[in-house]
Scaffold this active site. Structure first.
Site, PDB file in Angstrom:
ATOM      1  N   GLU A  29      23.004  18.730 -19.401  1.00 49.59           N
ATOM      2  CA  GLU A  29      23.271  19.569 -18.225  1.00 49.59           C
ATOM      3  C   GLU A  29      24.191  20.741 -18.520  1.00 49.59           C
ATOM      4  O   GLU A  29      24.325  21.642 -17.698  1.00 49.59           O
ATOM      5  CB  GLU A  29      23.842  18.724 -17.080  1.00 49.59           C
ATOM      6  CG  GLU A  29      25.209  18.147 -17.349  1.00 49.59           C
ATOM      7  CD  GLU A  29      25.597  17.054 -16.346  1.00 49.59           C
ATOM      8  OE1 GLU A  29      24.715  16.549 -15.647  1.00 49.59           O
ATOM      9  OE2 GLU A  29      26.779  16.713 -16.294  1.00 49.59           O
ATOM     10  N   SER A  30      24.772  20.767 -19.707  1.00 46.88           N
ATOM     11  CA  SER A  30      25.582  21.914 -20.108  1.00 46.88           C
ATOM     12  C   SER A  30      24.726  23.140 -20.396  1.00 46.88           C
ATOM     13  O   SER A  30      25.264  24.226 -20.607  1.00 46.88           O
ATOM     14  CB  SER A  30      26.380  21.566 -21.362  1.00 46.88           C
ATOM     15  OG  SER A  30      25.488  21.163 -22.393  1.00 46.88           O
TER      16      SER A  30
END
Lengths: 267, 279, 279, 267
Positions: free
Chosen positions: A58-59
């Site tokens: 999700e980064s």
């Protein structure tokens, strides 16, 4: 070859859980990966049966291929090995939300009989017994991935009749609820624990024991569950890890520094 | 434009402000957070998708009145004990919380950066997050009638981010995992950027995000300003420090001692023998 | 994944499809447009923010039933005569038009790429664009009550874009001015990308946009495929060709002759002496 | 120095218009630039009194510093010389929409007494006399820039009582209209033509002649206007281009290939 299970090396229940989870990932599929057990399982899959697994953290790292298990969803090696790094809004809006991700991996502090997940708070929201990290990406992973696989150690503390807080919706209160809520993914299709595998009953959507890990009894699983756990008529025994899987897993975890304790759920 | 960190914080951050120190594991503006503690700034509404040790410290030091967030933890380690103690124990002060999902927070910044009052997403539906804040509402598509979710824009008073470098005109360049920092800066009234170094020319780098100087209020050169997080191309993450924070932060007294010595540079209060080793 | 252009167009583009050949002055997929003409594909709804000479050609050749756009012109030169003739003269077929602003079109692609049915912006208000399409509506902010504008998502059947290069797995890399191409590809059911070359390894480039192979249906190697527009790092814009198009396209017969010789490779129809120089 | 205007070299009315437009740009301000006269004026400003002018082209080039006049809003040199290149959605959503741009430059095929602009169609929309390129970025430039400067050659064909199509809103039908429509910028603050400068009357918002170019009479301007043009009580004569401005302008246009004819309005 027929006696492979019998010959399988002894393994821990966590290893059993991780290998089983890794097998849930199809080669070539896209997987939204959280730190901890999900990341370990996904990286194991990529090094065994699913070399084409496309991992999204999700980064913003799309298609990362780290050589060691990352310690956080934002490790530098994820960026260095990714096909591309995009912004966090882009990960959620362009990749997760439209349903491009096949499998979302989630952890849970509590999970109920319909696969609803709590990672927010134990006890009362206003006066919590335990304040947990919160939602993170989980609500939209649970809503928008084509399917969700939950990895969680099985105990009466975690497998509860009713979650204290619904952070991420599983199958709501039963059949038709996801559709009514407009959730487009299939929701949790498997809950993989250190004791066995639970799947939603196709008719009732209630989590049902479909597989027990070698050496585990149904009674043990039921005792570790906070509701009257249904058992599939077609109950199987989970295939044990093969030596190659175990060797790769141990090599992966062995290369990971000790600050990583694998208990962080979705990150 | 280029100012020392203490001056930058003093001029940009005021008691009662809504402040977003953003960073997604990478490039976390830790030193700027320490400076806020040092200056005793109070009543802040802290905003961040992933509050971690720097917010734990600011909360424990009593800077915050409210936290708006989506995931609060010590990445790779576990819980934030000062955060937990503030929420559950009201120490050192009660902490109001407003929580969202990552997708919701990211879109709130996008709306803020875009000059819109709200954003639309597929999210929150069916979760208990909805009932806990007035800042999540249903909205219907005017074309299809489909029901979706709206969240209001986030427009902090100040955004604080860390970046690899800036030029003398105040243009800022960051690369690696850049998270939601561009949106946080564009959404805020003021922006303070700490950088590893100032260079004459910002040589383009693959994957870079460039913040033009006109959206940056102040730049402070703070080498190592993201430690114990990391700065891609400069230094790696200090995983031991995150682990060590778990033990320091579990105990109020040990935390207070840490504040006293590590942030305020005072001699240790409890150990007579260690008193000579002032920071 | 890697297919010749004629095969790629044949497999991806069908009569009646909604097709977006995107490109913002740079990287316009001109050769793919020519191939659509060559294959005699009909009844297309053509979508593009800035229809220019390639859409003028496709419209003049009778491929299009409808055009959805925000600015139709020959950049740096003037009008699109085939487009004008279709709108005002119904030649070679009536052309339905739906027009928007750039901001509206860009946001329609963003909504399409994001899996949302609509997007919100500050735009259109008070203009006559509003009354000319049902695809612009008012929407109220559920938090502030402020009135804004909504436009529906664009989700073409096929996106066609041109890029510098791809690797053998079909990952596509473009840089320079990349316009709205990422959003157009992500918003569409299928995507055809023409590239200057295929390489073993896509060395990262500053300012690059990378389209992962999983959102690309087919890649065709077409060196010079963006001419007379340009490909940053490969060749420059042929400004004379844009100028020349003005004269060619003003006249139906001259245009028909151009189609015959330049697109279909047939000998000139009118000049006996030139008939031997077949293309 | 007091006789500078008298000593100014002879110049064309287009040069007069372009120099006057360039002077409307403040040093250090941000300007949304279209191709043609706006781009020429902005690049002239950057080379004379406004070296810190920050030019945005709608193709996504922020802070471009081209050495020659671009032929299109997407020329390669704009990308090469820009501080950064962003996507087209980002230009409109993150830069134009929130009001970060000080000055928007617009052209017009028709403009009315309240500064409303038509670049869409002459005649009936369904059966047009002349089909024009359309809106492009203009409606939102007109809505969201802090102020708008319009550059257009003055004639009864262009300066009409009522535009055939409102592509971009100026001052609507008078005072309070922009506020009622929720438009946040100030709208057209100056219309610069080859004959003079028109500004909205502070009270009525009606375009009023505030300056005539040297050698032009009020009567000439009124004859080139399709409505009964108001004339400011405080009418000025536009300062003539100084030799440096003219030299820079001629050097700029001299370096520009002939395909650029400068008549393309907002692109």
């Amino acid at each position: 070859m027929t006696s492979a299970a019998a010959e399988a090396p002894a393994c821990t229940s966590d290893e059993m859980m991780t290998v089983t989870a890794s097998r849930a990932l199809r080669d070539g599929s896209a997987c939204f990966v959280g730190i901890g057990l999900p990341s370990t399982a996904a990286n194991l899959a990529r090094r065994t049966h699913a070399p084409g697994l496309w991992m999204i953290y999700e980064s913003g790292t799309l298609g990362a291929t780290p050589s060691v298990l990352p310690l956080s969803i934002g490790d530098g090696e994820l960026a260095e090995t990714a096909d591309t790094v995009v912004s966090v809004p882009e990960v959620f809006n362009y990749w997760l939300q439209p349903g491009r991700i096949d499998t979302g991996f989630l952890g849970a502090a509590q999970i109920d009989r319909y696969g609803n997940i709590n990672t927010t708070v134990i006890g009362d929201y206003g006066a919590p017994k335990v304040r947990l990290p919160g939602a993170g990406g989980a609500p939209e992973i649970a809503a928008n991935c084509r399917e969700v696989v939950v990895i969680v150690r099985q105990s009466r503390r975690a497998f509860v009749e009713s979650v204290d807080f619904t952070t991420s919706v599983g199958h709501g209160s039963g059949p038709g609820d996801r559709e009514r809520l407009g959730l487009r993914g299939a929701g949790p299709t498997r809950v993989i624990t250190d004791l066995g595998v639970l799947e939603p009953d196709p008719r009732t959507r209630e989590l049902t024991l479909t597989s027990v890990h070698p050496g585990t009894t149904v009674q043990q699983v039921r005792e570790a569950t906070g509701w009257d756990l249904a058992v599939s008529a077609d109950l199987r025994t989970t295939p044990a890890p093969d030596p190659h899987e175990l060797a790769v897993l141990r090599s992966l975890t062995g290369r990971t520094p000790p600050t990583h304790d694998g208990r962080q759920g979705t990150r | 434009m280029l100012v020392p960190l203490d001056e930058g914080v003093r001029e940009l951050v005021r008691d009662g402000d809504t402040v977003a120190l953003e960073g997604f594991t990478h490039l976390i503006p830790v030193e700027a957070g320490h400076e806020i503690i040092r200056q005793g700034i109070r009543d802040l509404t802290l905003v961040r998708m992933t509050p971690d040790v720097v917010y734990d410290r600011m909360i424990g030091a009593g800077c915050a009145r409210k936290l708006v967030f989506s995931w609060g933890g010590n990445p790779g380690v576990g819980s934030l004990h000062r955060f937990r103690d503030a929420v559950a124990g009201g120490w050192p002060a009660p902490l109001e919380i407003e929580e969202h999902s990552h997708a919701g927070m990211a879109n709130r910044y996008v709306a803020g950066a875009s000059g819109l009052p709200f954003a639309v997403l597929r999210g929150y539906t069916g979760t208990d997050l909805v009932g806990r804040t007035p800042n999540v509402k249903a909205i219907s598509c005017p074309f299809t009638g489909e029901e979706l979710t709206a969240v209001p824009a986030l427009n902090p008073d100040v955004a604080i981010v860390h970046a690899q470098r800036a030029d003398r005109a105040g243009n800022v360049q960051m690369w690696g995992i850049t998270g939601v920092q561009k949106e946080a800066v564009l959404a805020s009234s003021r922006a303070l950027v700490t950088v590893e170094e100032v260079v004459d020319e910002l040589e383009p780098v693959p994957g870079q995000v460039l913040l033009p100087s006109r959206v940056v209020t102040a730049v402070s050169v703070v080498p190592g300003g993201a430690r114990p997080s990391y700065t891609h191309g400069y230094y790696v993450r200090d995983n031991d420090a995150y682990q060590a924070w778990d033990a320091i932060s579990r105990d109020r007294e040990r935390f207070a001692e840490w504040l006293r010595t590590e942030i305020h540079g005072l001699p240790p209060a409890r150990e007579g023998s260690a008193a000579k080793e002032s920071a």
